[in-house]
Every structure is written in C-alpha cells, then in structure tokens.
Scaffold this motif. Sequence first.
Motif, mmCIF file in Angstrom:
data_model
loop_
_atom_site.group_PDB
_atom_site.id
_atom_site.type_symbol
_atom_site.label_atom_id
_atom_site.label_comp_id
_atom_site.label_asym_id
_atom_site.label_seq_id
_atom_site.Cartn_x
_atom_site.Cartn_y
_atom_site.Cartn_z
ATOM 1 N N SER A 122 0.809 -1.219 0.000
ATOM 2 C CA SER A 122 0.000 0.000 0.000
ATOM 3 C C SER A 122 0.842 1.270 0.000
ATOM 4 O O SER A 122 0.331 2.354 -0.285
ATOM 5 C CB SER A 122 -0.935 0.005 1.216
ATOM 6 O OG SER A 122 -0.190 -0.053 2.418
ATOM 7 N N SER A 123 2.121 1.158 0.310
ATOM 8 C CA SER A 123 2.994 2.331 0.406
ATOM 9 C C SER A 123 3.676 2.708 -0.901
ATOM 10 O O SER A 123 4.414 3.692 -0.947
ATOM 11 C CB SER A 123 4.078 2.089 1.465
ATOM 12 O OG SER A 123 3.517 1.939 2.747
ATOM 13 N N THR A 157 -0.477 5.669 -4.570
ATOM 14 C CA THR A 157 -0.947 5.117 -3.305
ATOM 15 C C THR A 157 -2.339 5.618 -2.943
ATOM 16 O O THR A 157 -3.074 4.939 -2.219
ATOM 17 C CB THR A 157 0.028 5.475 -2.169
ATOM 18 O OG1 THR A 157 0.174 6.907 -2.120
ATOM 19 C CG2 THR A 157 1.393 4.830 -2.395
ATOM 20 N N ARG A 201 -6.033 -1.269 -7.885
ATOM 21 C CA ARG A 201 -5.303 -1.982 -6.852
ATOM 22 C C ARG A 201 -6.240 -2.340 -5.712
ATOM 23 O O ARG A 201 -7.254 -1.658 -5.491
ATOM 24 C CB ARG A 201 -4.133 -1.126 -6.339
ATOM 25 C CG ARG A 201 -4.523 0.147 -5.635
ATOM 26 C CD ARG A 201 -3.309 1.065 -5.399
ATOM 27 N NE ARG A 201 -2.275 0.418 -4.597
ATOM 28 C CZ ARG A 201 -1.008 0.840 -4.567
ATOM 29 N NH1 ARG A 201 -0.634 1.892 -5.275
ATOM 30 N NH2 ARG A 201 -0.127 0.205 -3.799
ATOM 31 N N ASN A 227 -5.406 -3.067 -1.911
ATOM 32 C CA ASN A 227 -4.338 -3.138 -0.926
ATOM 33 C C ASN A 227 -4.546 -4.259 0.089
ATOM 34 O O ASN A 227 -3.575 -4.865 0.554
ATOM 35 C CB ASN A 227 -4.197 -1.794 -0.207
ATOM 36 C CG ASN A 227 -3.650 -0.698 -1.118
ATOM 37 O OD1 ASN A 227 -2.966 -0.978 -2.102
ATOM 38 N ND2 ASN A 227 -3.966 0.543 -0.795
ATOM 39 N N ASN A 248 -3.020 -7.101 -1.394
ATOM 40 C CA ASN A 248 -1.678 -6.886 -1.962
ATOM 41 C C ASN A 248 -1.662 -7.182 -3.462
ATOM 42 O O ASN A 248 -0.750 -7.837 -3.975
ATOM 43 C CB ASN A 248 -0.637 -7.765 -1.257
ATOM 44 C CG ASN A 248 -0.396 -7.331 0.174
ATOM 45 O OD1 ASN A 248 -0.509 -6.148 0.504
ATOM 46 N ND2 ASN A 248 -0.098 -8.271 1.041
#
Lengths: 124, 106
Positions: free
Chosen positions: A30-31, A53, A71, A73, A76
């Motif tokens: 997530s970073s 992000t 995405r 998160n 992942n």
Amino acid sequence: EVQLVESGGGLVQPGGSLRLSCAASGFTFSSYDMHWVRQATGKGLEWVSAIGTAGDTYYPGSVKGRFTISRENAKNSLYLQMNSLRAGDTAVYYCARGRVGGSGSYLDWYFDLWGRGTLVTVSS
Amino acid sequence: EIVMTQSPATLSVSPGERATLSCRASQSVSSNLAWYQQKPGQAPRLLIYGASTRATGIPARFSGSGSGTEFTLTISSLQSEDFAVYYCQQYNNWLLFGQGTKLEIK
C-alpha cells in the motif's frame, strides 16, 4: 521474499478483453506506486499505466480509454483491465514497483522491482 | 516528445574487458535517468538511477555517468553474467525507454 507475480495472460481475439493480476509480497504494497510495463517480442519496453498510493491513475495515449489500472491493498494485488484489445497490444506485461525519481515532473518514476511477466497475445 | 537513443545496438566485448554503453536524449532530462539489465526470459533489473546511483545490491563494476542529454553506463570488467540487453529510461518528462543495447560475448 520481496516479489511480484503476474497472472491472467493468454490468447484473446481482437476487440476482446482480458484482466491481468499482480500479487505482491515481502513489502508494504500500500505504500508504493505501482505500474504496468509491456514488451512486445524482440522489442523495447513501453510504460502502460500507473496507480498511486491514493488511487490516482495515469496512462499513455496508446491505451487511455481502453485499459484500467486498479489496486486492492487488502489483497496486496494490482490489476490491469484491458478492453478493445488490438494486435499491437500483444506483449509480455510486467508489473513493476515505482520509486519517485525526484524530477518533480508529472510522471516521475523509475522501477526498482519487476515481476517475471505474463504474455498477452491478441490474434484471431 | 523526448526520444531516447541508445548506441550501439549491439556491442561485442570480451570477458574481463570494459564495456561502455551510451544513451542520448533528444532534449535535456537533467539527471533523471535509470539503467536496467535484462537477460533472456527474465524481467528487467534496476542497475542505476539518478544517472549515477547504483541500486541496492548492484556490483561496483557497474557505474553510470552523464547529465542533460548524454549518459554512459560503464561495466569495468565484464563477467559472464553481464552479457544481456541494457535499457536506459528517462523520467524527467514522461516515462520513456531507449531501444536497448545488446551486450554480447566477443
């Protein structure tokens, strides 16, 4: 182990759709800003899309309006939804982790981690 | 649009010798340039970013130099595992790769 693993490639007819996935592990997914980069057989590398992000997205003109990056998160995972596929989209698609380069420009990344890629073939 | 040109397209060098690869931008990209190595069937690997900073785990025999429009990747003493295709990428204005230089064994 820090890695990216792509899946979802295959043979699709022109005009068809395909969804690619990329599973990340070994780092805080997530970073990081994440990208897709493709490579046609025997050719060079072409950046395809990016997602920040915060969920902001970026595309080159060649795929804008046809491809959607997303995405999840919690899983992942990175995705690429590809619609209205053309023969020119045939390539190995790599998932890549982006690092901010510091140029201050609109698109400002280099890529420090890559997956092994998944092959997309668009043909009738 | 910036055009990235790598030369030569193919470079033949003997193991143990020095290899010098060139990347030219059609307009200045400052020091916003990265180099990657790609072996057959494998994903690219980051070697250099910021034109001259080695990525984590990259051997010291790899070095990058240049700024503006002219960049060089130097491999000081070629090892067998260094024979591959090398790409430059600018991130000063859009994200663009060069067409690659194939480094082959002489």
